[in-house]
Design an enzyme around this catalytic site. Structure first.
Site, mmCIF file in Angstrom:
data_model
loop_
_atom_site.group_PDB
_atom_site.id
_atom_site.type_symbol
_atom_site.label_atom_id
_atom_site.label_comp_id
_atom_site.label_asym_id
_atom_site.label_seq_id
_atom_site.Cartn_x
_atom_site.Cartn_y
_atom_site.Cartn_z
ATOM 1 N N CYS A 114 27.791 83.232 -20.655
ATOM 2 C CA CYS A 114 28.882 83.121 -21.620
ATOM 3 C C CYS A 114 28.533 82.369 -22.624
ATOM 4 O O CYS A 114 28.943 82.778 -23.764
ATOM 5 C CB CYS A 114 30.213 82.552 -20.800
ATOM 6 N N ASP B 288 12.486 45.025 -20.390
ATOM 7 C CA ASP B 288 12.866 43.714 -21.053
ATOM 8 C C ASP B 288 13.305 42.728 -20.191
ATOM 9 O O ASP B 288 13.487 42.933 -19.057
ATOM 10 C CB ASP B 288 13.821 43.891 -22.206
#
Length: 765
Positions: A19, A456
């Site tokens: 589609c 980190d």
């Protein structure tokens, strides 16, 4: 010519990747149209339209010709500016204008990280029918496709039943009638698809094969072929509906109504989407939170599992944030709305998932490119099967035509093309329901192939705030007594270290006396008088400059500093009273999260701007390598080195790691709250747990394994039926199973991912 304008339409009725391809191809052909984006899950078409070319109504009309319902939407807003967060993590312990004496900068760059919607799905060369908008809200067995199946089934079964008692010349027309009934809608769609630029659709191939079979006297098989095709489409739509329901379920997390408090204290019930920023809302025990906001009054435990996947209710009190979709488990609370309904956590998750499903993975793009060559090539093979064997192998023309028509049915790559997006959509939805947000198939595919995960430290592996780890009193002193003195002179400070000392005193139930004449010694300490005794708390340097001998505590000071802890010295009457050690401690699940990543064969490493001693101490306790004292540029260089060895995932708190997150193959945000988690990096862990990173890797690998299974089924079935058809073992109706049957199988297999749960979770199947 003026600048192009962005226009958006809602396109109802799309149910698969074809589609998207149909709409994309049809709209791209129009003059002045560019940047065509079709989002299947959001049912949205966005184009850039040049002025004085195709009118907006022309674009909508072009899509409506394909059989979709089109409605204009508000113009697409310009992309929101990237959020910039500045973080000063330096520990200049300020009281008024002065410092406390704990220096230890951990400065970070501001974070500016935007997210763009993914591109439209590519031009898959196949053409499944789409859901009829008129069927919205109906049960599947009452939809238009279901009615066609019941009609065809009745005709075919009736014809076979009558063939038992009636001669073939009387029942043959019934099979022709069943074939004709199906060929009317399928033929109409095939014609529309051809006009839209998709001539090699499954409808075209199926109609050609059915007509050819009827012509050569195989109407019974032609009828069975169209019936099986209709059944297959119905099953595909049921499966696709379940996949979309997985995302629609996110919207169901929002309550329909909310209780807004009037100025006089009474309440009024109104739709939740009408809440405005600044409104005060009453959330009763058992209610689902209808907004993002801050608690103004009351305390309660909130079940945030529907939003973040966190299974344990979280205690919240005045001044703390609540997120839409969570459940109030205990007391009544009053919440001040901080975000409009269109921008709350649930709305943003839904929007992000919708955009993610439109972003194609590299594997998907390859399959789509491959499929554009597959169908024309297969049609040439089918033609050769019809034309050559009568001359080369001695087949009669009826046999060669029959087998050539069967090859036509095998030719469509529908199952192959849908195999990847079906798995990706299911994987993205499963992750979102468990607090793992991934911005597109490319990121989902890359995460699973990671060789290194770089973390980190502050706010990611650690909690992001210091807390007291040790209180070591001098000989003759009591820990709680000394802690009370330290807390007394720290009262009124907003510095993290001061807050940590006050929090420790509160946790121990220590009564904090009043302090007089509080003052700060710049860069050294804070002081005051408690009960007539001069008290100060500051750095070891301040203690030495005050000629206060540490004595036996000197060795303890070195030990604590060796563990990466910040040590404050408490002086009472000029004499050392105690050492207070503080550190930003690892998250409760940091060690298990790192172990889970290592168990997956991925190397974890920590990249931090903190001092080497602290960084290495944290890394050793968690069991990973560390590189410390890195400036933002240094982190970029380290990420670059790691990328030379393979795929790198960078995990940061979404506030101060923008360069590294952008430099990695995939950036993952966590620990910075929902704002950051939704607006930074390529993925986010909403549940704020280090174990979520391992879950992302596991989800990616499960999804890619599902993709490989789907591709194997799609290609394998076609190969098997191609061989059996050429050998005359199977005919037309089994051939349709090579396409429609395979499409159903890969879709159902992809739906299994909706039940994915992280390994070891309590709700794992």
């Amino acid at each position: 010519m003026g600048e192009s304008r962005k226009l958006t339409w809602r396109v109802e009725g799309m149910d698969c990747a074809s589609c998207v391809a149909k709409v994309t191809r049809a709209v791209e052909r129009l003059p002045g149209v560019s940047e065509v984006q079709v989002n299947l899950m959001a049912e949205r078409l966005t184009v850039a339209l040049a002025p004085d070319t195709t009118p907006a109504e022309g674009v909508a009309r072009q899509v409506e010709i394909l059989g979709y319902k089109v409605m204009p939407m508000a113009p697409v807003a310009a992309a929101a500016p990237a959020h910039v967060h500045d973080a000063d993590c330096g520990h200049h312990h300020a009281h008024g204008a002065d410092g406390h004496g704990h220096d230890g900068k951990d400065g970070h760059a501001g974070h500016a990280h935007g997210a763009e919607p993914g591109p439209a799905a590519g031009p898959a060369a196949h053409g499944h029918d789409h859901d009829d908008p008129a069927d919205a809200g109906k049960p599947w067995w009452r939809s238009g496709k279901a009615i066609l199946v019941w009609l065809l089934g009745g005709l075919v079964v009736g014809a076979y039943a009558l063939s038992i008692v009636l001669p073939e010349r009387l029942t043959y027309p019934l099979f022709l009638a069943a074939t004709a009934v199906a060929l009317v809608p399928f033929g109409r769609r095939a014609f529309a698809l051809a006009r839209a630029g998709s001539p090699f659709s499954i409808e075209t191939l199926m109609v050609t094969a059915a007509i050819g079979a009827a012509i050569i006297g195989a109407a019974e098989e032609a009828a069975v072929v169209v019936l099986l095709f209709a059944v297959g489409e119905l099953l595909e739509n049921v499966a696709a509906g379940r996949a979309r329901a997985g995302i629609r379920a996110l919207a169901d997390l929002m309550p329909r109504t909310a209780l807004r408090l009037r100025p006089d204290g009474t309440t009024e019930q109104l739709p939740a989407d009408r809440l405005a920023v600044g409104d005060l809302v009453l959330i009763r025990p058992g209610d689902r939170v209808a907004c993002d906001g801050l608690i103004e009054e009351g305390s309660s435990a909130l079940d945030e599992s529907p939003v973040t996947g966190e299974s344990v209710p979280v205690s919240r009190g005045p001044g703390e944030a609540v997120v839409a979709g969570s459940i109030n488990a205990e007391g009544a609370i009053r919440v001040r709305v901080t975000r409009a309904a269109s921008d709350n956590t649930i709305a943003r998750i839904i929007r992000m998932v919708e955009e993610a499903t439109a972003s194609r993975a590299p594997t998907q793009r390859f399959i789509e490119r491959f499929s554009t060559w597959w169908t024309p090539g297969a049609m040439i093979v089918a033609l050769l099967v019809i034309l050559l064997p009568p001359f080369l192998l001695g087949w009669d023309w009826s046999t060669s035509i029959y087998r050539g028509l069967a090859v036509l049915l095998i030719a469509c790559p529908c199952a192959l093309v849908i195999s990847v997006p079906a798995a990706m959509v299911s994987g993205l939805s499963a992750g979102a329901r468990r607090g793992l947000l991934i911005k597109g198939g490319a990121a989902l595919e890359a995460i699973g192939s990671a060789t290194t995960v770089a973390f980190d430290k502050t706010g990611t592996l650690t909690e992001g705030r210091p807390r007291v780890t040790d209180v070591l009193p001098a000989e003759g002193r009591i820990a709680d007594e000394v802690l009370a003195l330290a807390a007394a002179v720290e009262q009124g400070s907003s510095h993290p270290l001061a807050k940590a000392i006050l929090a420790e005193a509160a946790a121990r139930g220590v009564a904090v006396p009043a302090a007089e004449a509080q003052s700060a010694i710049p860069g050294r300490a804070v002081a005051g008088t408690v009960g007539g005794v001069a008290v100060s708390i500051g750095s070891p340097r301040h203690a030495r400059e005050s000629n206060a001998a540490l004595g036996p505590l000197e060795a303890e000071l070195e030990r604590l500093q060796g563990e990466g802890k910040t040590v404050s010295v408490v002086l009472a009457g000029g004499v050392v009273a105690a050492l207070v050690a503080l550190r930003d401690e690892p998250r409760a699940d940091a060690a298990s999260g790192i172990a889970a990543i290592t168990a997956l064969g991925v190397r974890p490493v920590m990249l931090t701007g903190d001092n080497r001693r602290t960084g290495e101490a944290i890394a050793i306790s968690l069991g990973l390598d560390a590189k410390a004292e890195l400036l933002p540029d240094d982190k970029l260089r380290e990420i670059g080195k790691l990328r030379e060895r393979g795929t790198v995932v960078m995990v940061g708190d979404g506030i101060n790691d923008a360069p590294a997150l952008a430099a990695a193959n995939v950036g993952v945000a966590m620990g910075g709250g929902t704002d950051v988690a939704l607006e930074t990096a390529d993925a986010a862990v909403l549940k704020d747990r280090v174990t979520g990173v391992a879950e992302l890797v596991s989800l990616s690998r499960a999804t890619m394994a599902n993709v490989k299974q789907n591709v194997a089924v799609a290609i394998g079935l076609k190969a098997v039926f191609l061989v059996t058809t050429m050998l005359g073992i199977t005919g037309l109706w089994p051939a349709i199973m090579a396409d429609t049957g395979a499409t159903v199988l890969v879709t159902l297999n992809a739906l299994r991912l909706l039940r994915w749960t992280p390994a070891g979770s309590r709700d794992a199947a």
